[in-house]
Write a protein that holds these residues in place. Structure first.
Motif, PDB file in Angstrom:
ATOM      1  N   MET A 108       0.819  -1.204   0.000  1.00  0.00           N
ATOM      2  CA  MET A 108       0.000   0.000   0.000  1.00  0.00           C
ATOM      3  C   MET A 108       0.856   1.258   0.000  1.00  0.00           C
ATOM      4  O   MET A 108       0.461   2.287  -0.538  1.00  0.00           O
ATOM      5  CB  MET A 108      -0.964   0.010   1.183  1.00  0.00           C
ATOM      6  CG  MET A 108      -2.031   1.084   1.039  1.00  0.00           C
ATOM      7  SD  MET A 108      -3.326   0.978   2.265  1.00  0.00           S
ATOM      8  CE  MET A 108      -2.472   1.617   3.678  1.00  0.00           C
ATOM      9  N   CYS A 109       2.057   1.185   0.571  1.00  0.00           N
ATOM     10  CA  CYS A 109       2.968   2.345   0.562  1.00  0.00           C
ATOM     11  C   CYS A 109       3.263   2.786  -0.868  1.00  0.00           C
ATOM     12  O   CYS A 109       3.366   3.978  -1.141  1.00  0.00           O
ATOM     13  CB  CYS A 109       4.282   2.005   1.254  1.00  0.00           C
ATOM     14  SG  CYS A 109       4.122   1.696   3.008  1.00  0.00           S
ATOM     15  N   ARG A 110       3.408   1.819  -1.747  1.00  0.00           N
ATOM     16  CA  ARG A 110       3.728   2.140  -3.140  1.00  0.00           C
ATOM     17  C   ARG A 110       2.530   2.709  -3.886  1.00  0.00           C
ATOM     18  O   ARG A 110       2.677   3.221  -4.991  1.00  0.00           O
ATOM     19  CB  ARG A 110       4.290   0.895  -3.827  1.00  0.00           C
ATOM     20  CG  ARG A 110       5.654   0.501  -3.234  1.00  0.00           C
ATOM     21  CD  ARG A 110       6.237  -0.752  -3.841  1.00  0.00           C
ATOM     22  NE  ARG A 110       5.564  -1.979  -3.460  1.00  0.00           N
ATOM     23  CZ  ARG A 110       5.727  -2.625  -2.307  1.00  0.00           C
ATOM     24  NH1 ARG A 110       6.532  -2.134  -1.400  1.00  0.00           N
ATOM     25  NH2 ARG A 110       5.086  -3.742  -2.055  1.00  0.00           N
ATOM     26  N   ARG A 111       1.348   2.616  -3.269  1.00  0.00           N
ATOM     27  CA  ARG A 111       0.138   3.175  -3.877  1.00  0.00           C
ATOM     28  C   ARG A 111      -0.333   4.441  -3.163  1.00  0.00           C
ATOM     29  O   ARG A 111      -1.361   4.998  -3.494  1.00  0.00           O
ATOM     30  CB  ARG A 111      -0.999   2.135  -3.844  1.00  0.00           C
ATOM     31  CG  ARG A 111      -0.693   0.878  -4.631  1.00  0.00           C
ATOM     32  CD  ARG A 111      -1.864  -0.107  -4.655  1.00  0.00           C
ATOM     33  NE  ARG A 111      -2.117  -0.711  -3.357  1.00  0.00           N
ATOM     34  CZ  ARG A 111      -3.267  -0.580  -2.667  1.00  0.00           C
ATOM     35  NH1 ARG A 111      -4.251   0.137  -3.130  1.00  0.00           N
ATOM     36  NH2 ARG A 111      -3.422  -1.180  -1.506  1.00  0.00           N
ATOM     37  N   THR A 112       0.436   4.894  -2.187  1.00  0.00           N
ATOM     38  CA  THR A 112       0.052   6.049  -1.383  1.00  0.00           C
ATOM     39  C   THR A 112       0.648   7.318  -1.967  1.00  0.00           C
ATOM     40  O   THR A 112       1.833   7.397  -2.245  1.00  0.00           O
ATOM     41  CB  THR A 112       0.518   5.857   0.070  1.00  0.00           C
ATOM     42  OG1 THR A 112      -0.124   4.686   0.588  1.00  0.00           O
ATOM     43  CG2 THR A 112       0.155   7.047   0.940  1.00  0.00           C
ATOM     44  N   MET A 113      -0.203   8.308  -2.149  1.00  0.00           N
ATOM     45  CA  MET A 113       0.201   9.584  -2.738  1.00  0.00           C
ATOM     46  C   MET A 113       0.433  10.602  -1.607  1.00  0.00           C
ATOM     47  O   MET A 113      -0.418  11.430  -1.319  1.00  0.00           O
ATOM     48  CB  MET A 113      -0.880  10.112  -3.691  1.00  0.00           C
ATOM     49  CG  MET A 113      -1.411   9.130  -4.703  1.00  0.00           C
ATOM     50  SD  MET A 113      -0.233   8.353  -5.807  1.00  0.00           S
ATOM     51  CE  MET A 113       0.749   9.655  -6.383  1.00  0.00           C
ATOM     52  N   ALA A 114       1.570  10.475  -0.947  1.00  0.00           N
ATOM     53  CA  ALA A 114       1.904  11.369   0.164  1.00  0.00           C
ATOM     54  C   ALA A 114       3.418  11.409   0.309  1.00  0.00           C
ATOM     55  O   ALA A 114       4.127  10.605  -0.297  1.00  0.00           O
ATOM     56  CB  ALA A 114       1.264  10.864   1.458  1.00  0.00           C
TER      57      ALA A 114
END
Length: 164
Positions: A108-114
């Motif tokens: 999910m980190c790789r899909r998080t826009m932050a």
């Protein structure tokens, strides 16, 4: 990067720049995340956020069953089990960490826009905001991981943190 009018009002009160990032916190697919990070408005917002003088962020709690409603659409039961098994206690900027503050790298980190958790340390002042008994372990983890420079909380939460 606050998506509400509060973000622009806060920036105006502090006489600083404000950018709206036109993307959701988490996207469904890593390829989409890569593509979005190359879109000019998103790339600009992330680059500016990663080099800000001051960052203001919430501190979310993970209680073993949920990370709060912000992730309801994105966390699968398998993801929740993984976070629980890896000792997650909270999250900052959409990234989970343990009680000692160690980042828990997930898909999910790789899909998080932050702003990535490891880039927060490059920001001069990171202000975390959280309060309440359900947030104590998350706040402790964020402090132990040096993800914050300043904590804004209520008196009871501060007393609990200081007592142990």
């Amino acid at each position: 990067m606050c998506p509400s009018a509060r973000g622009s009002r806060l920036a105006e009160a502090l006489d600083c720049d404000y950018r709206l990032m036109p993307a959701t916190l988490v996207v469904t697919d890593q390829r989409l995340a890569v593509a979005l990070r190359h879109e000019s408005p998103v790339a600009t917002a992330l680059a500016l956020a990663g080099h800000a003088d001051v960052a203001l962020t919430g501190i979310g709690a993970f209680d073993g069953t949920t990370s709060g409603s912000i992730f309801d659409s994105w966390q699968t039961p398998a993801m929740i089990r993984e976070l629980a098994s890896r000792g997650a206690v909270g999250h900052v900027c959409g990234h989970h960490f343990t009680g000692s503050g160690d980042h828990i790298e997930t898909e999910m980190c790789r899909r998080t826009m932050a702003v990535p958790l490891n880039q927060l340390s490059g920001i001069s002042t990171v202000v975390g905001v959280a309060y309440g008994p359900e947030k104590v372990e998350a706040i402790r983890g964020a402090l132990r991981g040096h993800h914050l420079d300043v904590l804004v909380t209520d008196g009871q939460t501060a007393a609990t943190l200081l007592s142990g």
